[in-house]
Write a protein that holds these residues in place. Structure first.
Motif, PDB file in Angstrom:
ATOM      1  N   UNK A   5       3.931   6.130  -4.956  1.00  0.00           N
ATOM      2  CA  UNK A   5       4.013   6.279  -6.403  1.00  0.00           C
ATOM      3  C   UNK A   5       3.105   7.406  -6.887  1.00  0.00           C
ATOM      4  N   UNK A   6       1.921   7.545  -6.292  1.00  0.00           N
ATOM      5  CA  UNK A   6       1.041   8.666  -6.667  1.00  0.00           C
ATOM      6  C   UNK A   6       1.691   9.993  -6.293  1.00  0.00           C
ATOM      7  N   UNK A   7       2.309  10.055  -5.117  1.00  0.00           N
ATOM      8  CA  UNK A   7       2.979  11.290  -4.674  1.00  0.00           C
ATOM      9  C   UNK A   7       4.167  11.606  -5.586  1.00  0.00           C
ATOM     10  N   UNK A   8       5.030  10.611  -5.828  1.00  0.00           N
ATOM     11  CA  UNK A   8       6.193  10.832  -6.690  1.00  0.00           C
ATOM     12  C   UNK A   8       5.769  11.148  -8.115  1.00  0.00           C
ATOM     13  N   UNK A   9       4.740  10.464  -8.605  1.00  0.00           N
ATOM     14  CA  UNK A   9       4.267  10.717  -9.971  1.00  0.00           C
ATOM     15  C   UNK A   9       3.786  12.152 -10.113  1.00  0.00           C
ATOM     16  N   UNK A  10       3.049  12.637  -9.114  1.00  0.00           N
ATOM     17  CA  UNK A  10       2.564  14.016  -9.153  1.00  0.00           C
ATOM     18  C   UNK A  10       3.746  14.976  -9.245  1.00  0.00           C
ATOM     19  N   UNK A  33       0.834  -1.200   0.000  1.00  0.00           N
ATOM     20  CA  UNK A  33       0.000   0.000   0.000  1.00  0.00           C
ATOM     21  C   UNK A  33       0.872   1.254   0.000  1.00  0.00           C
ATOM     22  N   UNK A  34       1.925   1.246   0.820  1.00  0.00           N
ATOM     23  CA  UNK A  34       2.837   2.384   0.869  1.00  0.00           C
ATOM     24  C   UNK A  34       3.485   2.614  -0.499  1.00  0.00           C
ATOM     25  N   UNK A  35       3.909   1.540  -1.157  1.00  0.00           N
ATOM     26  CA  UNK A  35       4.491   1.669  -2.493  1.00  0.00           C
ATOM     27  C   UNK A  35       3.525   2.309  -3.476  1.00  0.00           C
ATOM     28  N   UNK A  36       2.262   1.895  -3.411  1.00  0.00           N
ATOM     29  CA  UNK A  36       1.231   2.446  -4.290  1.00  0.00           C
ATOM     30  C   UNK A  36       1.030   3.934  -4.006  1.00  0.00           C
ATOM     31  N   UNK A  49       4.388  -0.500  -6.430  1.00  0.00           N
ATOM     32  CA  UNK A  49       4.660   0.304  -7.625  1.00  0.00           C
ATOM     33  C   UNK A  49       4.097  -0.397  -8.861  1.00  0.00           C
ATOM     34  N   UNK A  50       4.240  -1.705  -8.913  1.00  0.00           N
ATOM     35  CA  UNK A  50       3.695  -2.473 -10.041  1.00  0.00           C
ATOM     36  C   UNK A  50       2.178  -2.392 -10.095  1.00  0.00           C
ATOM     37  N   UNK A  57      10.443  -0.659 -10.252  1.00  0.00           N
ATOM     38  CA  UNK A  57       9.673  -1.697  -9.555  1.00  0.00           C
ATOM     39  C   UNK A  57      10.363  -3.056  -9.679  1.00  0.00           C
ATOM     40  N   UNK A  58      10.842  -3.372 -10.864  1.00  0.00           N
ATOM     41  CA  UNK A  58      11.507  -4.662 -11.080  1.00  0.00           C
ATOM     42  C   UNK A  58      12.765  -4.777 -10.238  1.00  0.00           C
ATOM     43  N   UNK A  59      13.560  -3.710 -10.197  1.00  0.00           N
ATOM     44  CA  UNK A  59      14.790  -3.727  -9.388  1.00  0.00           C
ATOM     45  C   UNK A  59      14.449  -3.945  -7.920  1.00  0.00           C
TER      46      UNK A  59
END
Length: 149
Positions: free
Chosen positions: A15-20, A9-12, A81-82, A60-62
């Motif tokens: 990701x929204x915060x970083x994407x913004x 959940x934290x990764x998800x 993230x995935x 995400x893969x790394x």
């Protein structure tokens, strides 16, 4: 198991915060020459902007590979993230931009608000743009759907 769910959940959410932030300050800034391919009509299926998907997916893969041996936080953040990437693809590329016609136009107020926010984002180019996130919708677009605060 709860720890895995929380890290995912934290990764998800991160990701929204970083994407913004990346979208607002880098894609509409120094990386505009790549991102502008998303703001203009292109004839092909792919656009130069899709490089960002490769970067985020590669991250995400790394993380998944680094945490796979012990299923530590890196693995689960990579999974988050995935999940974000898959959700983003379905929502942004399929529902909003119709790069694939898998579904009809959204009917829920939340999905309509996201679509309106994204349309507003695309109504401008590099400067003065609005709504840089995807899942967190600014209040003004909720109000357009008849949802009061």
């Amino acid at each position: 198991m709860l720890e895995a769910i929380l890290w995912t959940f934290l990764g998800f959410v991160l990701m929204e915060v970083f994407s913004w932030a990346i979208h607002k300050y880098l894609m509409h800034g120094i990386l505009w020459n790549i991102h502008k391919t998303h703001h203009t009509h292109t004839k092909g299926f792919f656009e130069l902007n899709d490089l960002f998907t490769v970067i985020f997916g590669g991250t995400a893969i790394v993380l998944i590979l680094l945490g796979a041996e012990t299923f530590d936080y890196r693995f689960w953040i990579g999974c988050g993230i995935s999940l974000y990437g898959m959700s983003y693809f379905v929502l942004h590329d399929v529902l909003i931009h119709r790069r694939l016609s898998w579904f009809n136009r959204p009917k829920s107020k939340y999905l309509k608000a996201i679509t309106e926010a994204h349309k507003a984002h695309h109504s401008t180019q590099k400067n003065n743009s609005v709504s840089f996130g995807l899942f967190v919708v600014p209040r003004e677009f909720w109000k357009k759907q008849g949802i009061k605060e």
